[in-house]
Every structure is written in structure tokens, then in C-alpha cells.
Motif scaffolding. Structure first.
Motif, PDB file in Angstrom:
ATOM      1  N   SER A 154     -23.739  35.554 -13.071  1.00  0.00           N
ATOM      2  CA  SER A 154     -24.588  34.385 -12.858  1.00  0.00           C
ATOM      3  C   SER A 154     -24.218  33.267 -13.825  1.00  0.00           C
ATOM      4  O   SER A 154     -24.216  32.084 -13.459  1.00  0.00           O
ATOM      5  CB  SER A 154     -26.061  34.760 -13.030  1.00  0.00           C
ATOM      6  N   ALA A 155     -23.897  33.639 -15.067  1.00  0.00           N
ATOM      7  CA  ALA A 155     -23.463  32.642 -16.051  1.00  0.00           C
ATOM      8  C   ALA A 155     -22.143  32.003 -15.629  1.00  0.00           C
ATOM      9  O   ALA A 155     -21.924  30.799 -15.828  1.00  0.00           O
ATOM     10  CB  ALA A 155     -23.327  33.288 -17.427  1.00  0.00           C
ATOM     11  N   LEU A 156     -21.253  32.811 -15.029  1.00  0.00           N
ATOM     12  CA  LEU A 156     -19.979  32.279 -14.535  1.00  0.00           C
ATOM     13  C   LEU A 156     -20.207  31.241 -13.440  1.00  0.00           C
ATOM     14  O   LEU A 156     -19.560  30.181 -13.419  1.00  0.00           O
ATOM     15  CB  LEU A 156     -19.119  33.427 -14.000  1.00  0.00           C
ATOM     16  N   LEU A 157     -21.154  31.511 -12.530  1.00  0.00           N
ATOM     17  CA  LEU A 157     -21.478  30.537 -11.480  1.00  0.00           C
ATOM     18  C   LEU A 157     -22.066  29.263 -12.087  1.00  0.00           C
ATOM     19  O   LEU A 157     -21.775  28.152 -11.630  1.00  0.00           O
ATOM     20  CB  LEU A 157     -22.471  31.153 -10.490  1.00  0.00           C
ATOM     21  N   SER A 213     -27.621  25.386   5.253  1.00  0.00           N
ATOM     22  CA  SER A 213     -28.157  26.230   6.322  1.00  0.00           C
ATOM     23  C   SER A 213     -27.101  27.212   6.829  1.00  0.00           C
ATOM     24  O   SER A 213     -27.405  28.379   7.096  1.00  0.00           O
ATOM     25  CB  SER A 213     -28.689  25.362   7.476  1.00  0.00           C
ATOM     26  N   LEU A 214     -25.842  26.756   6.934  1.00  0.00           N
ATOM     27  CA  LEU A 214     -24.764  27.641   7.384  1.00  0.00           C
ATOM     28  C   LEU A 214     -24.498  28.753   6.363  1.00  0.00           C
ATOM     29  O   LEU A 214     -24.303  29.923   6.724  1.00  0.00           O
ATOM     30  CB  LEU A 214     -23.487  26.837   7.618  1.00  0.00           C
ATOM     31  N   PHE A 215     -24.498  28.397   5.093  1.00  0.00           N
ATOM     32  CA  PHE A 215     -24.242  29.392   4.045  1.00  0.00           C
ATOM     33  C   PHE A 215     -25.329  30.458   4.014  1.00  0.00           C
ATOM     34  O   PHE A 215     -25.039  31.644   3.801  1.00  0.00           O
ATOM     35  CB  PHE A 215     -24.134  28.713   2.681  1.00  0.00           C
ATOM     36  N   PHE A 216     -26.582  30.064   4.202  1.00  0.00           N
ATOM     37  CA  PHE A 216     -27.673  31.045   4.182  1.00  0.00           C
ATOM     38  C   PHE A 216     -27.536  32.051   5.331  1.00  0.00           C
ATOM     39  O   PHE A 216     -27.828  33.238   5.160  1.00  0.00           O
ATOM     40  CB  PHE A 216     -29.025  30.345   4.242  1.00  0.00           C
ATOM     41  N   ALA A 266     -26.944  36.147   4.991  1.00  0.00           N
ATOM     42  CA  ALA A 266     -27.760  37.124   5.717  1.00  0.00           C
ATOM     43  C   ALA A 266     -26.905  38.172   6.419  1.00  0.00           C
ATOM     44  O   ALA A 266     -27.295  39.336   6.519  1.00  0.00           O
ATOM     45  CB  ALA A 266     -28.650  36.408   6.734  1.00  0.00           C
ATOM     46  N   LEU A 267     -25.735  37.756   6.898  1.00  0.00           N
ATOM     47  CA  LEU A 267     -24.883  38.652   7.685  1.00  0.00           C
ATOM     48  C   LEU A 267     -23.873  39.415   6.841  1.00  0.00           C
ATOM     49  O   LEU A 267     -23.362  40.455   7.265  1.00  0.00           O
ATOM     50  CB  LEU A 267     -24.151  37.847   8.760  1.00  0.00           C
ATOM     51  N   ASN A 268     -23.575  38.931   5.661  1.00  0.00           N
ATOM     52  CA  ASN A 268     -22.467  39.482   4.878  1.00  0.00           C
ATOM     53  C   ASN A 268     -22.797  40.812   4.196  1.00  0.00           C
ATOM     54  O   ASN A 268     -23.861  40.988   3.612  1.00  0.00           O
ATOM     55  CB  ASN A 268     -22.048  38.471   3.799  1.00  0.00           C
ATOM     56  N   PHE A 305     -18.746  37.941  -0.488  1.00  0.00           N
ATOM     57  CA  PHE A 305     -19.880  37.634  -1.377  1.00  0.00           C
ATOM     58  C   PHE A 305     -19.432  36.705  -2.500  1.00  0.00           C
ATOM     59  O   PHE A 305     -20.089  35.695  -2.788  1.00  0.00           O
ATOM     60  CB  PHE A 305     -20.458  38.927  -1.943  1.00  0.00           C
ATOM     61  N   PHE A 306     -18.301  37.008  -3.132  1.00  0.00           N
ATOM     62  CA  PHE A 306     -17.798  36.162  -4.215  1.00  0.00           C
ATOM     63  C   PHE A 306     -17.420  34.776  -3.695  1.00  0.00           C
ATOM     64  O   PHE A 306     -17.718  33.758  -4.337  1.00  0.00           O
ATOM     65  CB  PHE A 306     -16.590  36.818  -4.891  1.00  0.00           C
ATOM     66  N   ILE A 307     -16.770  34.725  -2.532  1.00  0.00           N
ATOM     67  CA  ILE A 307     -16.367  33.438  -1.955  1.00  0.00           C
ATOM     68  C   ILE A 307     -17.594  32.580  -1.638  1.00  0.00           C
ATOM     69  O   ILE A 307     -17.642  31.384  -1.950  1.00  0.00           O
ATOM     70  CB  ILE A 307     -15.520  33.656  -0.686  1.00  0.00           C
ATOM     71  N   LEU A 308     -18.606  33.200  -1.025  1.00  0.00           N
ATOM     72  CA  LEU A 308     -19.809  32.462  -0.650  1.00  0.00           C
ATOM     73  C   LEU A 308     -20.560  31.940  -1.872  1.00  0.00           C
ATOM     74  O   LEU A 308     -20.993  30.776  -1.905  1.00  0.00           O
ATOM     75  CB  LEU A 308     -20.732  33.361   0.178  1.00  0.00           C
ATOM     76  N   THR A 309     -20.745  32.780  -2.887  1.00  0.00           N
ATOM     77  CA  THR A 309     -21.505  32.353  -4.055  1.00  0.00           C
ATOM     78  C   THR A 309     -20.799  31.230  -4.803  1.00  0.00           C
ATOM     79  O   THR A 309     -21.450  30.300  -5.308  1.00  0.00           O
ATOM     80  CB  THR A 309     -21.755  33.533  -5.011  1.00  0.00           C
ATOM     81  N   ILE A 310     -19.477  31.269  -4.858  1.00  0.00           N
ATOM     82  CA  ILE A 310     -18.725  30.208  -5.541  1.00  0.00           C
ATOM     83  C   ILE A 310     -18.815  28.898  -4.761  1.00  0.00           C
ATOM     84  O   ILE A 310     -19.077  27.831  -5.329  1.00  0.00           O
ATOM     85  CB  ILE A 310     -17.251  30.636  -5.716  1.00  0.00           C
ATOM     86  N   THR A 311     -18.626  28.976  -3.447  1.00  0.00           N
ATOM     87  CA  THR A 311     -18.649  27.757  -2.630  1.00  0.00           C
ATOM     88  C   THR A 311     -20.034  27.121  -2.599  1.00  0.00           C
ATOM     89  O   THR A 311     -20.178  25.898  -2.731  1.00  0.00           O
ATOM     90  CB  THR A 311     -18.199  28.073  -1.188  1.00  0.00           C
ATOM     91  N   VAL A 312     -21.068  27.933  -2.443  1.00  0.00           N
ATOM     92  CA  VAL A 312     -22.418  27.392  -2.350  1.00  0.00           C
ATOM     93  C   VAL A 312     -22.852  26.781  -3.679  1.00  0.00           C
ATOM     94  O   VAL A 312     -23.659  25.837  -3.709  1.00  0.00           O
ATOM     95  CB  VAL A 312     -23.412  28.479  -1.879  1.00  0.00           C
TER      96      VAL A 312
END
Length: 401
Positions: free
Chosen positions: A59-62, A94-97, A101-103, A109-116
Motif C-alpha cells: 500500500s505504501a508503494l502505491l 467505473s471500468l476499473f471497479f 470485481a471479476l479479477n 491485480f498488480f496491474i489494476l492497482t497501479i493503473t487505478v
């Protein structure tokens, strides 16, 4: 909506500006969506990263990524229409959420959290500029207060609704409902005529960052602001994990976060109004003194219910800080365009607070019991208390040093 209407009438009289009403409703919906996610975020991370300390480090990295993005993206943001950029970020949210939900895949997971994280950073900066551009200097603190009050209504309702969805349907459905809310906010925002003041600034992000820290007043409010996100990192990341380890059910996390937000709803607007009339420095001093005292006391408290109760009470001094810090930052800007120019570097103070608020407990719980987090946080707030003596006591119709 009834409470929102009453607050608008109280601030702007019987005929509040139409744009303020519309923006308040939109920001309320966005905050409700965010409250859904933050309620279950620690649990969601726990599904991919089992160790609490590793959750804190990631979380600190994000937050570090958000820190870098906050000033590196300033030239990108300044060259574009802020309302259009904010609208696009809502759509992406909205797309990321839905993707969350599906992932079930760790790499995704890492790609989504970094991009969002990057998208959320852009959304935060553009929202602040939209509020500033839609306010006169003498009404900025009031408008900041009303926006934070509406946000906090969402943060009262959001955890309760999210907890119900979590218990009845599961964590994926919390993301889906949050996605629907973000998309509704996107549609509403497209219908609103929002002011956007374009200004030319130096496009060199590092030069702007270094220039920001050449001014003592900007340094002081930067450091003071770190305390806000430092606190919320503890509340929304570590306290839910602490509750689960002490035998509380997942649904009780939402109830706790519900009570955390109640003092903010009722107190942030009156505090922001008084701050604009009397000056912000005394609010900084009182808030950080009380926060430091509560956290030092928590070290000696053994009962988990007393600990949670005192954390809820700490929202009272926090209500003095949230709307006041950002309004104070804009108030000390000598030129109108300086608010646009320096908001990116200033907003990194929140990310610094999040980084510290996540990585410090992560290190502590590697070697010591959880309750040692409290005196460390208390000492940090005590330092910010002494630093607050160096802030100006700015009144929005004048200035008192």
C-alpha cells in the motif's frame, strides 16, 4: 439529499448557485462509490497478500506512485480541460471497479492497482482545481467545507451499505455497485457546465516542485497537511485488519467506519466557516494537540471497544483539519494562477502522509505488538502541533500574521 439541501441553504441562502448544487451531488456520488471501496479495500488486499505487514508495504508503494504522479502529471493536467479530464477519470474508474470485481489473477491485480492509482491521482487534482475555479476567494473555505461535509455524508452511508452488500452478496458485488455509482456520477457530470480557468505555467515538473519548497509558508502547510492522510491510512488500512484479528466480523468494519465519519459530517462545515472568519492556525494547533493526546492515551488502553471509541472521538479534531488545510493552501497563494501551478506539488503532501501512515505501522508490527503504533503516531502529531505555530493566521477578508 435533504441534509445536503439544508447545508447549501445555510451557506448560500435560499437561492444557492445551481452549479454548486449539481457539483455537490456529483461529488457526493463519487465519494459514496469511494467509501464502498475503502470499506472493503483492506479485506480485498488480504485476499491476494496474506501478511498484514506486506499489505502495508505494498500500500505504501502505491502511495509512493501517487506521490510521483502528483507532480509529474501537472504539465499534462494543465494543458487539458480540467472538467473533461475529471469526467474521463470517472468513466475509467467505473471500468476499473468492474475489472476488480471479476479479477482473480495476481498479476492482473498488480496491474489494476497501479493503473487505478494514477487515475485516482489525476481525479483528485482536477477536482480540487474545479472547486477552486468555481469559488471566489472569500467563499473558498465555505465551499471547501460544504464539499467535505457532503463527502462525509457519503462516508457515513457508504460503509454501512458496503458492509450489508459484503455480508449478503460478497466482496465482488461491492465493486460492482461502486462501478454503477461512478458511472452515474460520470453521466451527471457530463450534463453540468463547469468553469475551467486555463493558465500557462512552466511545464518542468521538477522545477515546479523545487520552486514550491522555496517558500516557507508553502513548506509549513505541506507538512501540516501530511497529518490528515497519515491518520486515515491507519483508520482505513490497519484498524480493519486489527478488528478482524480481534474476532470482529467483516460487517462490523462498516459499522466502525460509519461512526468514524459522523463527527466529520456535523463539524467540518462549521469548523471551516469559523476558520475562514477567525484564521486557520488555531485550528491546526488545537487539532494536533488533541490528536496527539488521544493516541498517546491509546497505548495504555487494553479494551478493544475503548480503543475503537477513542478512535471515533478523534474524528472531532480531524474535522478541524480536512477542509481547513486545502483552503489555507489556496489562501496563501499570492497570484491567482499559483494555485494551479503549485497544487500538484502540494497534493503530494497527502501521498507522503499515506506513505508514512502505511510503511511506519508495517515496520512496527514486524517486531512489536500492534498497540505500539499509537505512541508513534502520537509523537508525529505532537511534532505537527509545534510546527503549526509557524502557520499564518489568514482571514479570508484580510490577513493577520
Amino acid at each position: 439529499l435533504l441534509v445536503m439541501g439544508i447545508l447549501l441553504r445555510k451557506i448560500h441562502g435560499p437561492h444557492p448557485p445551481t452549479s454548486m448544487i449539481k457539483l455537490s451531488i456529483i461529488f457526493f456520488i463519487v465519494s459514496l462509490s469511494a467509501a464502498f471501496i475503502d470499506t472493503i479495500w483492506a479485506l480485498y488486499l488480504k485476499g491476494f497478500i496474506q501478511d498484514n505487514s506486506l499489505i502495508g508495504f505494498y500500500s505504501a508503494l502505491l502511495s509512493a506512485l501517487a506521490f510521483v504522479s502528483s507532480f509529474m502529471l501537472v504539465p499534462f493536467i494543465e494543458k487539458r480541460n480540467k472538467p473533461a479530464l475529471y469526467s474521463f477519470c470517472l468513466f475509467l474508474t467505473s471500468l476499473f471497479f468492474v475489472a476488480f470485481a471479476l479479477n482473480k489473477n495476481l498479476i492482473l491485480f498488480f496491474i489494476l492497482t497501479i493503473t487505478v492509482t494514477i487515475v485516482f491521482t489525476i481525479r483528485m487534482i482536477t477536482r480540487a482545481i474545479i472547486i477552486k475555479d468555481g469559488s471566489e476567494k472569500k467563499t473558498l473555505s465555505k465551499n471547501e467545507g460544504i464539499v467535505f461535509s457532503f463527502n462525509n455524508i457519503a462516508w457515513v452511508l457508504g460503509p454501512l451499505i458496503a458492509a450489508f452488500i459484503l455480508v449478503e452478496l460478497g466482496i465482488s458485488y461491492v465493486f460492482l455497485f461502486a462501478a454503477v455509482l461512478a458511472f452515474i456520477a460520470f453521466l451527471f457530470f457530463r450534463m453540468v457546465d463547469v468553469k475551467s480557468h486555463d493558465g500557462k505555467i512552466d511545464g518542468n515538473a521538477l522545477k515546479i516542485l523545487f520552486e514550491y519548497f522555496k517558500n516557507k509558508d508553502r513548506i509549513v502547510i505541506y507538512l501540516i497537511t501530511t497529518g490528515v492522510s497519515f491518520w486515515w491510512a491507519l483508520i482505513y488500512l490497519y484498524i480493519p485488519l486489527y478488528m478482524i484479528e480481534n474476532g470482529f466480523g467483516k460487517g462490523t468494519i462498516g459499522i466502525f467506519l460509519f461512526f468514524i465519519a459522523i463527527p466529520l459530517v456535523f463539524l467540518e462545515y462549521p469548523f471551516s466557516k469559523i476558520s475562514g472568519e477567525k484564521g486557520a492556525r488555531n485550528f491546526f494547533l488545537v487539532a494536533y494537540a488533541v490528536m496527539a493526546g488521544i493516541l498517546l492515551l491509546l497505548f495504555f488502553v487494553q479494551d478493544i471497544y475503548w480503543i475503537l471509541g477513542l478512535l471515533v472521538f478523534a474524528s472531532v479534531p480531524m474535522a478541524m483539519l480536512e477542509p481547513t488545510t486545502e483552503a489555507y493552501f489556496f489562501d496563501i497563494m499570492k497570484r491567482k494562477n499559483d494555485g494551479h501551478k503549485f497544487y500538484g506539488p502540494y497534493s503530494t503532501s497527502l501521498q507522503i502522509g499515506f506513505i508514512l501512515g502505511k510503511i511506519v505501522p508495517a515496520i512496527i508490527i514486524l517486531f512489536l505488538p500492534f498497540n505500539y503504533i499509537f505512541p508513534i503516531f502520537g509523537a508525529f502529531f505532537l511534532l505537527l502541533f509545534f510546527l503549526s505555530f509557524f502557520a499564518k493566521n489568514i482571514i479570508e477578508d484580510g490577513e493577520k500574521n
